[in-house]
Write an enzyme that holds these catalytic residues in place. Structure first.
Site, PDB file in Angstrom:
ATOM      1  N   HIS A 241      23.167 -10.301  39.927  1.00  0.00           N
ATOM      2  CA  HIS A 241      24.577 -10.155  39.557  1.00  0.00           C
ATOM      3  C   HIS A 241      25.245 -11.528  39.430  1.00  0.00           C
ATOM      4  O   HIS A 241      25.945 -11.807  38.442  1.00  0.00           O
ATOM      5  CB  HIS A 241      25.287  -9.312  40.615  1.00  0.00           C
ATOM      6  N   GLU A 242      25.018 -12.397  40.430  1.00  0.00           N
ATOM      7  CA  GLU A 242      25.663 -13.707  40.418  1.00  0.00           C
ATOM      8  C   GLU A 242      25.102 -14.608  39.326  1.00  0.00           C
ATOM      9  O   GLU A 242      25.847 -15.378  38.700  1.00  0.00           O
ATOM     10  CB  GLU A 242      25.535 -14.377  41.794  1.00  0.00           C
TER      11      GLU A 242
ATOM     12  N   HIS B 192      26.738 -14.103  36.077  1.00  0.00           N
ATOM     13  CA  HIS B 192      27.996 -14.851  35.940  1.00  0.00           C
ATOM     14  C   HIS B 192      27.758 -16.227  35.325  1.00  0.00           C
ATOM     15  O   HIS B 192      28.594 -16.731  34.562  1.00  0.00           O
ATOM     16  CB  HIS B 192      28.660 -15.025  37.306  1.00  0.00           C
TER      17      HIS B 192
END
Length: 205
Positions: A173-174, A177
């Site tokens: 998820h990170e 980003h």
């Protein structure tokens, strides 16, 4: 011969990203450097633009990298139940993330500089995800169950490890980003794909 030696010796350092820009330094050093940086929100058009931009590598030994890492941790700790944060979420498009390690005792927080996923399992997890930068949005996402990760620490040392389960989900998820990928956009792409259930067996001992 001397020139070749110098080039070979310098190569590991040349592979790191560029120095911080004056604008980045200004944002990193703004206010009390021991406090958290504000978390950017998609509801703000200018902040949303930064969240959608692709990030670049950092120099681990740079003094501003250390300050940014510290202030990112403070930002994550200031949230209600946040388990990860990426540098774009504090307005800096650089490849740095913090993740809560649910796969380790005491569930510590850990930072990763210039993280790269170099292998992903074909088996996927399906679970809920939200985002510190997107209020009132949560959905179910498929993520690779196991990943192999390469990253650096603040001393410039390179690490490689296998991560699985929920911690692997947070890391993925990170890292999204860092590529400007938000879960509100990811769900649209995911809905265009098809998935099939796979049975998993465990030996009885």
């Amino acid at each position: 011969m001397k020139l070749i030696y110098i080039l070979l010796f310098s190569l590991p350092f040349l592979t790191f990203g560029q120095k911080f820009t004056p604008e980045e330094i200004s944002r990193i050093m703004k206010g009390d450097v021991n406090s958290s940086l504000p978390i950017f929100q998609t509801s703000d058009s200018l902040q949303h633009t930064i969240l959608l931009a692709k990030s670049t590598d950092v120099k681990p030994r740079n003094k501003y990298t250390k300050v940014l890492v510290s202030r990112m941790k403070s930002a994550l700790l200031s949230t209600q139940g946040g388990v990860g944060i990426a540098a774009p979420q504090v307005g800096i498009n650089r490849n740095i993330i913090w993740v809560q390690r649910f796969d380790r005792p005491e569930k510590p927080l850990q930072y990763f500089l210039n993280p790269k996923i170099i292998w992903r399992s074909e088996t996927l997890n399906l679970g809920p995800e939200g985002d510190l930068s997107i209020s009132d949005f949560r959905d179910q996402f498929y993520r690779n169950q196991i990943i192999q990760l390469e990253y650096f620490d603040l001393k410039g040392k390179k690490h490689t490890e296998i991560v699985e389960g929920f911690t692997a989900v947070i890391i993925q998820h990170e890292i999204d980003h860092l590529f400007g990928i938000l879960i509100t956009d990811k769900i649209k792409e995911q809905n265009l794909r098809k998935y099939r259930p796979v049975q998993v067996y465990q030996e009885i001992k």
